[in-house]
Write a protein that holds these residues in place. Structure first.
Motif, mmCIF file in Angstrom:
data_model
loop_
_atom_site.group_PDB
_atom_site.id
_atom_site.type_symbol
_atom_site.label_atom_id
_atom_site.label_comp_id
_atom_site.label_asym_id
_atom_site.label_seq_id
_atom_site.Cartn_x
_atom_site.Cartn_y
_atom_site.Cartn_z
ATOM 1 N N THR A 161 -4.410 -10.546 -8.339
ATOM 2 C CA THR A 161 -3.894 -10.219 -6.997
ATOM 3 C C THR A 161 -4.836 -10.714 -5.899
ATOM 4 N N TRP B 29 -8.882 -14.520 1.646
ATOM 5 C CA TRP B 29 -8.530 -14.110 3.001
ATOM 6 C C TRP B 29 -9.229 -14.945 4.070
ATOM 7 N N ILE C 238 -6.254 -5.539 7.058
ATOM 8 C CA ILE C 238 -5.574 -6.053 5.862
ATOM 9 C C ILE C 238 -5.421 -4.939 4.829
ATOM 10 N N SER D 28 -3.931 -4.819 0.881
ATOM 11 C CA SER D 28 -3.419 -5.692 -0.174
ATOM 12 C C SER D 28 -3.333 -4.943 -1.495
ATOM 13 N N SER D 29 -2.593 -5.537 -2.430
ATOM 14 C CA SER D 29 -2.422 -4.931 -3.755
ATOM 15 C C SER D 29 -3.675 -5.148 -4.596
ATOM 16 N N PHE E 267 1.668 -2.454 -4.931
ATOM 17 C CA PHE E 267 1.728 -2.391 -3.472
ATOM 18 C C PHE E 267 3.054 -1.761 -3.038
ATOM 19 N N ALA F 115 0.878 -7.792 0.359
ATOM 20 C CA ALA F 115 -0.174 -7.477 1.334
ATOM 21 C C ALA F 115 0.444 -7.349 2.716
#
Length: 220
Positions: A106, A110, A132, A134-135, A141, A154
Motif C-alpha cells: 500500500t 508521497w 494525508i 492512507s491505507s 481504508f 488514500a
C-alpha cells in the motif's frame, strides 16, 4: 462238422526258439524300466536346478540393484546436507521478500506524488497545508457511502490560497490527470478581506493506481 485244415509246412524257414528262462526276460524288462526312471529323475533334477539357478540369479541381480539404489540415495542425502545452509538462506530470503511485498503493498511515494500535484497548480494558487490519510497492509481504508464514488486507498486534504475564485475549478480539472486520481471536491471557500485572497479546502481521493509497487514481482 468240418475237418481242421492242416498247417502249412514252411521249408527252409529261420528257426525261432526262445531258450531263455522267463526270469531273465523279466529282469531285462526291469532294468529297462529302471533306466527310464533314472533318466526321468535326472531330467527333473536338471529342470529343477535350472529353475533354482535362474531364481538365484534374479534374486542376486535384485540385491545388487537394491545396494546400488541405497548407495545412490546415501550420496544424494550427503549432497543435500552440504547445501542445507544454502537452502535455509534461500528460505530466509524468500520470507524477507514476501514481507517486503506485503509491507509495501500500500506504499505511495508521497514526495513524488505531491511534486506532481504542485505541478498542476495554476498561476497564483499556493498550497498552505497538506493532510494525508492512507491505507496500510493491516487495515482496509474506509470507502465512501456516496453513490457513484469509486474506491479509494488514500485521502489528501489541501488548504490552498488563490487570488481569484475561477482558478480553483481549473486546478480541480488539472488534478484529474494525476495517476491514481479518483475524485476531488472543494469543501469550503472563504475570502480574506484583508489580503483579498480566497482560501479553499480541497479533498482529493486516490485509488490503487497510485501504489508504487516497488517490490512487485520479486521472489518469482
Amino acid at each position: 462238422m468240418s475237418t481242421p485244415k492242416p498247417r502249412a509246412l514252411v521249408i527252409g524257414g529261420e528257426p525261432r526258439v526262445d531258450l531263455l528262462p522267463p526270469e531273465v526276460r523279466a529282469s531285462q524288462r526291469g532294468r529297462s524300466t529302471r533306466r527310464m526312471l533314472t533318466y526321468a529323475v535326472i531330467a527333473v533334477a536338471v529342470v529343477t536346478a535350472t529353475v533354482v539357478g535362474g531364481a538365484s540369479f534374479v534374486a542376486a541381480q535384485a540385491q545388487t540393484d537394491l545396494i546400488s539404489a541405497q548407495a545412490e540415495t546415501g550420496s544424494i542425502l550427503a549432497q543435500q546436507k552440504r547445501f542445507i545452509e544454502v537452502k535455509k538462506v534461500q528460505d530466509d530470503v524468500a520470507v524477507v521478500q514476501a514481507g517486503q511485498q506485503v509491507g509495501a503493498s500500500t506504499e505511495i511515494q508521497w514526495t513524488d506524488y505531491l511534486e506532481k500535484v504542485q505541478g498542476t497548480l495554476p498561476s497564483g494558487v499556493a498550497i498552505q497545508s497538506v493532510t494525508i490519510e492512507s491505507s496500510t497492509p493491516l487495515a482496509v481504508f474506509a470507502q465512501s457511502t456516496v453513490p457513484l464514488q469509486g474506491p479509494r486507498v488514500a485521502t489528501i486534504t489541501f488548504e490552498v490560497t488563490s487570488p481569484v475564485l475561477p482558478q480553483l475549478p481549473a486546478w480541480l480539472a488539472a488534478l484529474a490527470a494525476l495517476p491514481g486520481f479518483a475524485d476531488a471536491t472543494p469543501d469550503a471557500v472563504t475570502l480574506d478581506r484583508t489580503t483579498n485572497q480566497y482560501t479553499a479546502k480541497i479533498t482529493m481521493h486516490v485509488n490503487s493506481s497510485a501504489f508504487d509497487d516497488r517490490f512487485a514481482g520479486k521472489g518469482k
